[in-house]
Design a protein around this motif. Structure first.
Motif, mmCIF file in Angstrom:
data_model
loop_
_atom_site.group_PDB
_atom_site.id
_atom_site.type_symbol
_atom_site.label_atom_id
_atom_site.label_comp_id
_atom_site.label_asym_id
_atom_site.label_seq_id
_atom_site.Cartn_x
_atom_site.Cartn_y
_atom_site.Cartn_z
ATOM 1 N N ASP A 47 0.837 -1.189 0.000
ATOM 2 C CA ASP A 47 0.000 0.000 0.000
ATOM 3 C C ASP A 47 0.881 1.250 0.000
ATOM 4 O OD1 ASP A 47 -1.942 1.902 0.351
ATOM 5 O OD2 ASP A 47 -2.350 1.400 2.446
ATOM 6 N N ALA A 48 0.515 2.239 -0.840
ATOM 7 C CA ALA A 48 1.292 3.483 -0.896
ATOM 8 C C ALA A 48 1.295 4.184 0.450
ATOM 9 C CB ALA A 48 0.720 4.397 -1.976
ATOM 10 N N GLY A 49 0.202 4.052 1.210
ATOM 11 C CA GLY A 49 0.158 4.660 2.529
ATOM 12 C C GLY A 49 1.184 4.067 3.474
ATOM 13 N N THR A 50 1.470 2.787 3.320
ATOM 14 C CA THR A 50 2.491 2.137 4.147
ATOM 15 C C THR A 50 3.861 2.746 3.888
ATOM 16 O OG1 THR A 50 1.266 0.052 4.153
ATOM 17 C CG2 THR A 50 3.602 -0.060 4.695
ATOM 18 N N ILE A 51 4.149 3.015 2.622
ATOM 19 C CA ILE A 51 5.429 3.630 2.271
ATOM 20 C C ILE A 51 5.543 5.013 2.900
ATOM 21 C CG2 ILE A 51 6.894 4.398 0.364
ATOM 22 C CD1 ILE A 51 5.383 2.340 -1.404
ATOM 23 N N ASP A 52 4.513 5.833 2.742
ATOM 24 C CA ASP A 52 4.554 7.208 3.259
ATOM 25 C C ASP A 52 4.638 7.237 4.784
ATOM 26 O OD1 ASP A 52 4.372 8.155 0.677
ATOM 27 O OD2 ASP A 52 2.188 8.384 0.726
ATOM 28 N N TRP A 53 3.837 6.412 5.455
ATOM 29 C CA TRP A 53 3.861 6.407 6.917
ATOM 30 C C TRP A 53 5.164 5.828 7.456
ATOM 31 C CZ3 TRP A 53 1.288 9.392 9.865
ATOM 32 C CH2 TRP A 53 -0.008 9.805 9.546
ATOM 33 N N SER A 54 5.734 4.841 6.755
ATOM 34 C CA SER A 54 7.021 4.274 7.192
ATOM 35 C C SER A 54 8.126 5.305 7.068
ATOM 36 C CB SER A 54 7.355 3.035 6.357
ATOM 37 O OG SER A 54 6.440 1.991 6.599
ATOM 38 N N ARG A 55 8.110 6.052 5.986
ATOM 39 C CA ARG A 55 9.102 7.114 5.818
ATOM 40 C C ARG A 55 8.919 8.195 6.869
ATOM 41 N NH1 ARG A 55 9.220 9.470 -0.041
ATOM 42 N NH2 ARG A 55 10.919 10.616 0.933
ATOM 43 N N ALA A 56 7.656 8.565 7.114
ATOM 44 C CA ALA A 56 7.382 9.603 8.107
ATOM 45 C C ALA A 56 7.820 9.163 9.498
ATOM 46 C CB ALA A 56 5.890 9.943 8.102
ATOM 47 N N GLN A 57 7.549 7.907 9.847
ATOM 48 C CA GLN A 57 7.927 7.417 11.172
ATOM 49 C C GLN A 57 9.443 7.402 11.350
ATOM 50 O OE1 GLN A 57 8.005 3.165 13.089
ATOM 51 N NE2 GLN A 57 5.879 3.819 12.979
ATOM 52 N N PHE A 58 10.151 6.944 10.306
ATOM 53 C CA PHE A 58 11.607 6.905 10.419
ATOM 54 C C PHE A 58 12.178 8.316 10.501
ATOM 55 C CE2 PHE A 58 16.001 6.225 9.229
ATOM 56 C CZ PHE A 58 16.289 5.027 9.868
ATOM 57 N N ALA A 59 11.611 9.236 9.708
ATOM 58 C CA ALA A 59 12.071 10.630 9.764
ATOM 59 C C ALA A 59 11.837 11.226 11.143
ATOM 60 C CB ALA A 59 11.352 11.452 8.702
ATOM 61 N N LEU A 60 10.664 10.958 11.714
ATOM 62 C CA LEU A 60 10.348 11.458 13.049
ATOM 63 C C LEU A 60 11.366 10.954 14.069
ATOM 64 C CD1 LEU A 60 8.164 12.735 15.075
ATOM 65 C CD2 LEU A 60 7.348 10.381 15.284
ATOM 66 N N THR A 61 11.624 9.653 14.040
ATOM 67 C CA THR A 61 12.551 9.060 15.005
ATOM 68 C C THR A 61 13.960 9.616 14.827
ATOM 69 O OG1 THR A 61 11.247 7.035 14.773
ATOM 70 C CG2 THR A 61 13.297 6.873 16.002
ATOM 71 N N ALA A 62 14.400 9.725 13.577
ATOM 72 C CA ALA A 62 15.750 10.214 13.312
ATOM 73 C C ALA A 62 15.920 11.670 13.740
ATOM 74 C CB ALA A 62 16.072 10.059 11.822
ATOM 75 N N ILE A 63 14.918 12.496 13.472
ATOM 76 C CA ILE A 63 15.001 13.918 13.840
ATOM 77 C C ILE A 63 15.076 14.075 15.355
ATOM 78 C CG2 ILE A 63 13.683 16.072 13.895
ATOM 79 C CD1 ILE A 63 12.791 15.430 11.024
ATOM 80 N N TYR A 64 14.219 13.348 16.082
ATOM 81 C CA TYR A 64 14.268 13.436 17.540
ATOM 82 C C TYR A 64 15.594 12.905 18.076
ATOM 83 C CZ TYR A 64 9.599 15.079 18.777
ATOM 84 O OH TYR A 64 8.486 15.862 18.986
ATOM 85 N N HIS A 65 16.051 11.778 17.528
ATOM 86 C CA HIS A 65 17.325 11.219 17.983
ATOM 87 C C HIS A 65 18.457 12.221 17.780
ATOM 88 C CE1 HIS A 65 20.407 8.326 18.920
ATOM 89 N NE2 HIS A 65 20.897 8.342 17.698
ATOM 90 N N TRP A 66 18.397 12.924 16.646
ATOM 91 C CA TRP A 66 19.490 13.849 16.350
ATOM 92 C C TRP A 66 19.443 15.117 17.198
ATOM 93 C CZ3 TRP A 66 23.940 12.791 14.754
ATOM 94 C CH2 TRP A 66 24.815 13.794 14.335
ATOM 95 N N LEU A 67 18.374 15.316 17.954
ATOM 96 C CA LEU A 67 18.365 16.411 18.912
ATOM 97 C C LEU A 67 19.290 16.121 20.092
ATOM 98 C CD1 LEU A 67 14.535 17.229 19.053
ATOM 99 C CD2 LEU A 67 16.325 18.608 17.970
ATOM 100 N N PHE A 68 19.482 14.836 20.409
ATOM 101 C CA PHE A 68 20.290 14.452 21.561
ATOM 102 C C PHE A 68 21.755 14.194 21.197
ATOM 103 C CE2 PHE A 68 15.936 12.740 22.333
ATOM 104 C CZ PHE A 68 15.576 13.615 23.336
ATOM 105 N N VAL A 69 21.989 13.588 20.040
ATOM 106 C CA VAL A 69 23.343 13.144 19.682
ATOM 107 C C VAL A 69 24.350 14.280 19.600
ATOM 108 C CG1 VAL A 69 24.737 12.023 17.900
ATOM 109 C CG2 VAL A 69 22.534 11.048 18.563
#
Length: 547
Positions: A10-32
């Motif tokens: 599903d195209a929605g799976t691709i978009d939400w998976s990308r969004a979730q990974f981006a969210l996690t990476a952005i928050y992680h990079w606030l601490f690193v």
């Protein structure tokens, strides 16, 4: 089969998976970056204690280590979740290249993380249990462990940007590592590591200076503030200058292996020789420009020849634009870069050859027939990923994000150089510099006239203390902008030229991924709020508190 799996997702799976990974990476990079930056600050402060035996420096070291520890714990928690996502949301990617991508992550976990965990315990609890020299070594090794962790993470990320040291095995349907050294010591990885880590030192330095300025405004902890501010200012200036130099080297690497990313960063629609570097241009931040019809972005103000020099170290060097890459072009060494349409055709040939090989092998075909299919696969394997591209324009990343994020990063980087240089001049009381800056800001209306001759208790202008605090979010904006350029500029590839995002995700229900996205958003926002609250409380308590 890899060649069929993505068609059913599903195209929605691709978009939400990308969004979730981006969210996690952005928050992680606030601490690193704050972890890496404070590691340098606390190491220098404790070194001064070791050399002088002055208890003041011991107290200061404990204070900065306390702030480091709070941020370090949050970074570890978010980083673990980020790595798990490769197996949950990107299982096809993990299966396809897990032999390669997993190696640096495994080394990071086994070596660097255990190194950090061991020495961070000595750093916090070993003041009365080990010698001053061993404790100092533990402090520096804690920072070194964090930096080594960053090295292996960045090696993994750099391999996604520039896949080397691997071969595709048609029998296992996996890319397999053939040279660990080539993966670990990739020039792209080396450039990325130095630029990223040095940029993190800027955040640590700005945070240090901002905390010191808050103390001075509150007229407390004056000695710690003035002495630590000097350290932060020197670290910041050196790091800002080095970040500029390493950024130039990184840009050359991007120009060599990711020309489309560079073209998107510059909104360069049509390339050529003698290319200027855009200072600013009108690129609509909300929509993709019509790069096929427009000669270049309107209202462009540029530095003549600078882009050619940045990309090739030749003021007259050739830099391809977006349309050149789409149509194909001749490189300066005379080799021909095929058009994207040709790459797509050859990628489909590679996929068909792989399918034919596996069917022939399953049917018991002779070695000659198998070798024919393997030869076709090998000849076209370089463009394997393009076989999943349906439209050549899909390989053009979203230009506005790359263009503006790059300018925010570079512009703020230049601001930091000027800021730290002026701060050092004012700290060491270079004649008239403080008065000149204050009166200039009053003249242009940034400061009221009455503030022009007002100084803080250390002899620095009062406006500077607020400016230092404002620099903290600006430093994070610059850092996150750099990651946006790195990751948005690589789209649509999960692995450059090898695997697009829609062929890399797990076959999950999009609603499930969306649900976890919002759960992570709540969790990480809460963690960030908790960290900020704890940091502010520790800063308010000051270095005299042991709790």
């Amino acid at each position: 089969m890899l060649q069929n799996l993505f068609l059913n997702i599903d195209a929605g799976t691709i978009d939400w998976s990308r969004a979730q990974f981006a969210l996690t990476a952005i928050y992680h990079w606030l601490f690193v970056p704050l972890t890496l930056g404070l590691a340098v600050i606390m190491g220098i402060v404790e070194t001064k204690y070791y050399r002088t035996k002055d208890e003041f420096w011991k107290t200061a070291a404990k204070f900065w280590q306390k702030l480091f520890g709070v941020n370090f714990a949050m970074g570890v928690a978010t980083g673990i979740i980020l790595e798990f996502e490769f197996g949950t949301n990107w299982s096809n990617y993990s299966w396809f290249v897990g032999d390669i991508f997993g190696a640096p992550l495994a080394v990071e976990g086994i070596v660097a993380f255990f190194m950090e965990s061991t020495f961070v315990a000595v750093m916090f609890f070993g003041w009365k249990k080990v010698s001053p020299g061993f404790h100092l070594a533990s402090t520096w090794l804690t920072g070194l462990g964090a930096t080594i962790s960053a090295w292996w993470i960045l090696v993994a990320n750099a391999w996604m940007q520039y896949p080397v040291g691997c071969e595709f095995n048609p029998d296992t349907m996996r890319n397999e590592m053939v040279s660990f050294a080539e993966v670990a010591l990739s020039p792209f990885a080396v450039d990325k590591f130095f630029h990223t880590v040095i940029s993190s030192w800027i955040i640590g330095a700005i945070f240090c200076v901002a905390v010191c300025c808050w103390y001075i405004m509150k007229k407390r902890e004056t000695k710690l503030a003035t002495e630590s501010m000097k350290i932060g200012a020197w670290v910041g200036l050196i790091a800002a200058l080095l970040a500029g130099a390493t950024g130039h080297k990184s840009a050359q690497s991007v120009a060599e292996v990711q020309p489309m990313k560079l073209a998107a960063m510059e909104a360069l629609y049509n390339g050529g020789t003698d290319q200027g570097l855009s200072i600013v241009a009108w690129v609509n931040p909300l929509c993709q420009p019509d790069y096929e019809s427009e000669e270049s972005a309107p209202l462009k103000l540029e530095m003549p020849y600078a882009l050619s020099f940045m990309a090739t170290e030749d003021f007259h060097g050739y830099v391809p634009g977006i349309n050149d890459i789409l149509r194909g072009y001749v490189k300066p060494d005379g080799t021909v870069e095929p058009s994207v349409d040709e790459k797509i055709a050859r990628g489909k040939q590679a996929i068909l050859a792989l399918k034919a090989y596996r069917e022939a092998k399953a049917g018991g075909a002779d070695e000659a027939a198998l070798n024919t299919h393997l030869s076709m696969l090998k000849d076209n394997m370089k463009y394997f990923g393009y076989g999943y591209i349906k439209n050549k324009h899909d390989i053009v990343p979203f230009i506005p994000v790359n263009f503006w994020a790059f300018r925010i990063m570079v512009g703020l980087g230049c601001l930091f150089i000027v800021y730290f240089a002026l701060l050092l001049l004012m700290i060491y009381k270079v004649p008239y510099i403080s008065v000149i800056v204050r009166r200039l800001l009053a003249t242009v209306g940034i400061l009221p006239e009455t503030a022009a001759d007002t100084e803080g208790i250390t002899g620095l202008p009062a406006w500077h203390y607020w400016a230092a605090i404002v620099m903290v979010p600006l430093a994070y904006i610059a850092s996150e902008s750099g990651w946006l350029v790195a990751e948005f500029g690589r789209q649509p590839w999960t692995i450059q030229d090898m695997l697009p995002t829609w062929a890399a995700v797990s076959d999950l229900n999009s609603c499930s991924v969306a649900l976890t996205f919002f759960l992570f958003l709540i969790l990480f926002t809460t963690m960030l709020a908790v960290e900020i609250n704890i940091l502010l409380k520790q800063i308010k308590k000051g270095p005299g508190s042991e709790n």
